[in-house]
Design an enzyme around this catalytic site. Structure first.
Site, PDB file in Angstrom:
ATOM      1  N   ASN A 119       0.827  -1.220   0.000  1.00  0.00           N
ATOM      2  CA  ASN A 119       0.000   0.000   0.000  1.00  0.00           C
ATOM      3  C   ASN A 119       0.856   1.263   0.000  1.00  0.00           C
ATOM      4  O   ASN A 119       0.366   2.349   0.257  1.00  0.00           O
ATOM      5  CB  ASN A 119      -0.960  -0.002   1.185  1.00  0.00           C
ATOM      6  CG  ASN A 119      -0.211   0.068   2.512  1.00  0.00           C
ATOM      7  OD1 ASN A 119       1.024   0.126   2.542  1.00  0.00           O
ATOM      8  ND2 ASN A 119      -0.944   0.069   3.606  1.00  0.00           N
ATOM      9  N   ASP A 120       2.168   1.123  -0.226  1.00  0.00           N
ATOM     10  CA  ASP A 120       3.144   2.217  -0.331  1.00  0.00           C
ATOM     11  C   ASP A 120       3.564   2.797   1.018  1.00  0.00           C
ATOM     12  O   ASP A 120       4.309   3.770   1.077  1.00  0.00           O
ATOM     13  CB  ASP A 120       2.615   3.341  -1.249  1.00  0.00           C
ATOM     14  CG  ASP A 120       3.753   4.142  -1.865  1.00  0.00           C
ATOM     15  OD1 ASP A 120       4.821   3.545  -2.108  1.00  0.00           O
ATOM     16  OD2 ASP A 120       3.602   5.355  -2.073  1.00  0.00           O
ATOM     17  N   HIS A 171      17.678  28.327   6.275  1.00  0.00           N
ATOM     18  CA  HIS A 171      17.418  29.399   5.301  1.00  0.00           C
ATOM     19  C   HIS A 171      17.357  30.771   5.976  1.00  0.00           C
ATOM     20  O   HIS A 171      17.907  31.746   5.468  1.00  0.00           O
ATOM     21  CB  HIS A 171      16.128  29.092   4.555  1.00  0.00           C
ATOM     22  CG  HIS A 171      15.661  30.210   3.701  1.00  0.00           C
ATOM     23  ND1 HIS A 171      16.378  30.654   2.618  1.00  0.00           N
ATOM     24  CD2 HIS A 171      14.561  30.990   3.785  1.00  0.00           C
ATOM     25  CE1 HIS A 171      15.732  31.657   2.052  1.00  0.00           C
ATOM     26  NE2 HIS A 171      14.630  31.882   2.736  1.00  0.00           N
ATOM     27  N   ASP A 191      20.962  38.801  -1.375  1.00  0.00           N
ATOM     28  CA  ASP A 191      19.859  39.557  -0.758  1.00  0.00           C
ATOM     29  C   ASP A 191      20.274  40.075   0.604  1.00  0.00           C
ATOM     30  O   ASP A 191      21.283  39.662   1.175  1.00  0.00           O
ATOM     31  CB  ASP A 191      18.581  38.703  -0.683  1.00  0.00           C
ATOM     32  CG  ASP A 191      18.811  37.386   0.026  1.00  0.00           C
ATOM     33  OD1 ASP A 191      19.536  37.375   1.039  1.00  0.00           O
ATOM     34  OD2 ASP A 191      18.299  36.365  -0.441  1.00  0.00           O
ATOM     35  N   LYS A 196      16.947  42.118  -3.464  1.00  0.00           N
ATOM     36  CA  LYS A 196      16.273  41.042  -4.203  1.00  0.00           C
ATOM     37  C   LYS A 196      14.814  40.918  -3.807  1.00  0.00           C
ATOM     38  O   LYS A 196      14.469  41.026  -2.640  1.00  0.00           O
ATOM     39  CB  LYS A 196      17.001  39.723  -3.916  1.00  0.00           C
ATOM     40  CG  LYS A 196      16.287  38.484  -4.412  1.00  0.00           C
ATOM     41  CD  LYS A 196      17.123  37.240  -4.136  1.00  0.00           C
ATOM     42  CE  LYS A 196      16.253  36.101  -3.635  1.00  0.00           C
ATOM     43  NZ  LYS A 196      17.009  34.916  -3.286  1.00  0.00           N
ATOM     44  N   ARG A 229      11.729  38.075  -4.483  1.00  0.00           N
ATOM     45  CA  ARG A 229      11.362  36.801  -5.125  1.00  0.00           C
ATOM     46  C   ARG A 229       9.912  36.873  -5.568  1.00  0.00           C
ATOM     47  O   ARG A 229       9.025  37.111  -4.761  1.00  0.00           O
ATOM     48  CB  ARG A 229      11.584  35.621  -4.172  1.00  0.00           C
ATOM     49  CG  ARG A 229      11.280  34.286  -4.828  1.00  0.00           C
ATOM     50  CD  ARG A 229      11.662  33.103  -3.958  1.00  0.00           C
ATOM     51  NE  ARG A 229      13.089  32.822  -3.960  1.00  0.00           N
ATOM     52  CZ  ARG A 229      13.722  32.170  -4.938  1.00  0.00           C
ATOM     53  NH1 ARG A 229      13.069  31.756  -5.996  1.00  0.00           N
ATOM     54  NH2 ARG A 229      15.020  31.946  -4.852  1.00  0.00           N
ATOM     55  N   ASP A 265      25.736  32.420  -0.875  1.00  0.00           N
ATOM     56  CA  ASP A 265      24.321  32.231  -0.556  1.00  0.00           C
ATOM     57  C   ASP A 265      24.185  30.987   0.315  1.00  0.00           C
ATOM     58  O   ASP A 265      25.116  30.175   0.406  1.00  0.00           O
ATOM     59  CB  ASP A 265      23.502  32.084  -1.851  1.00  0.00           C
ATOM     60  CG  ASP A 265      22.063  32.568  -1.675  1.00  0.00           C
ATOM     61  OD1 ASP A 265      21.654  32.845  -0.521  1.00  0.00           O
ATOM     62  OD2 ASP A 265      21.345  32.676  -2.687  1.00  0.00           O
TER      63      ASP A 265
END
Ligand code: R5P
Length: 310
Positions: A37-38, A130, A169, A192, A194, A218
């Site tokens: 069933n994954d 990030h 940025d 910058k 996005r 970056d």
């Protein structure tokens, strides 16, 4: 002292093996099963009872598979009476989903942090989130390393007499400034915006790049959209040469070849993500020694921040 037990998920076996070699500990076996069933099932095939368990799993492609595998491994360790479950996540991909910048969108960085804790994770060791405030999404202790030491070590071998560090940025300008300080260089940053995952605008560069040898820094290169836009601005402003450096070299959509063809002098990243391609212009620096040192310090109750201060 409790025994250390290191397990690796299937995202980045080479990095797990390297970390274990630096720690001089064996990598404990893991059995991963996929049912008809994954659904996945994980079995940690070594005793966890009262052990200090470290599970190494980078959240790289296929991110969802690797995430579920990590959650199941943490659940299995907790269920096997581990004394502490440490998730070592060299690349925490969901960190990019860190704010509500459009109506009715999910904030994956926070949700995944909660899922990890629900699964039994007591502590997280990660690299170059990030944005630094993603650290605060976790309700358990996080040791947040960076790779500036490794990247600076590489560029110290270059002629830096005319160099300047450029962040794409303002968000990453603080880290770029810390990197520039390590090299005794000036720093500049792009303004910058996005627009989407595949479109960014850099309208200006704050700082002097004309006639300089630029090192772009970056946190990650994914599609390369950011770097390509920055290359255009830097050339317009008369940069003499351009090298590119980042921590997480994801290189989606053939970004590595496209970048190499874009006449950059070199591309430098670390091995937080496994690389599918190689290129003569690419240098991959290992973060395994830093992660192993941090794991050892966490295990021994020693300071980690004193090692990796900006
Ligand atoms: C974004 O704000 C980050 O700092 C990176 O610039 C970004 O994740 C890179 O993605 P891409 O290479 O797809 O532009």
């Amino acid at each position: 002292m409790r025994e250390i037990a290191v397990f690796g998920g299937s995202s980045h076996p080479a990095l797990t093996a390297e970390i274990c070699a630096h720690l001089a500990v064996p990598q404990r076996p893991v059995l991963l099963k996929r049912f008809a069933n994954d659904c996945l099932e994980v079995q940690l095939q070594s005793n966890c009872r009262e052990r200090d368990v470290f599970i190494i799993q980078s959240l790289v492609r296929p991110v969802q598979e690797n995430l579920v595998e990590l959650l199941l491994m943490a659940d299995a360790a907790r269920g096997a009476s581990a004394a502490r479950v440490n998730a070592v996540i060299p690349h925490y991909a969901y960190a990019r989903s860190d704010k509500k910048d459009a109506p009715r969108i999910s904030i994956g960085g926070r949700l995944v942090a909660d899922l990890l804790v629900t699964a039994g994770v007591d502590r997280v060791l990660t690299l170059n989130l990030h944005s630094p405030q993603v650290h605060g999404f976790f309700s358990v202790p996080v040791d947040h390393l960076h790779a500036l030491r490794e990247l600076a070590g590489h560029f110290r071998q270059r002629d830096l007499s005319n160099a300047v560090v450029v962040s794409p940025d303002l968000g990453y300008a603080k880290s770029a400034a810390a990197f520039a300080r390590r090299l005794g260089l000036p720093v500049a940053a792009g303004a910058k915006e996005r627009v989407s995952d595949s479109e960014v605008h850099i309208t200006a560069i704050i700082g002097d790049v004309a006639g300089h040898d630029v090192i772009i820094l970056d946190d990650e290169i994914s599609r390369g959209t950011t770097v390509f836009e920055l290359l255009d601005r830097l050339r317009e402003q008369g940069a003499r040469s351009i090298a590119v450096a980042c921590t997480h070299g994801l290189f989606a959509d053939n970004a590595l070849d496209k970048l190499a063809a874009a006449e950059v002098t070199e591309i430098v990243c670390t091995n937080t993500a496994p690389l599918e391609a190689e290129h003569p212009k690419l240098t991959v620096l290992s973060v395994a020694p830093a992660l192993a040192e941090a794991i050892s310090r966490i295990h021994n109750g020693e300071s980690v921040s004193s090692l990796f201060d900006h």
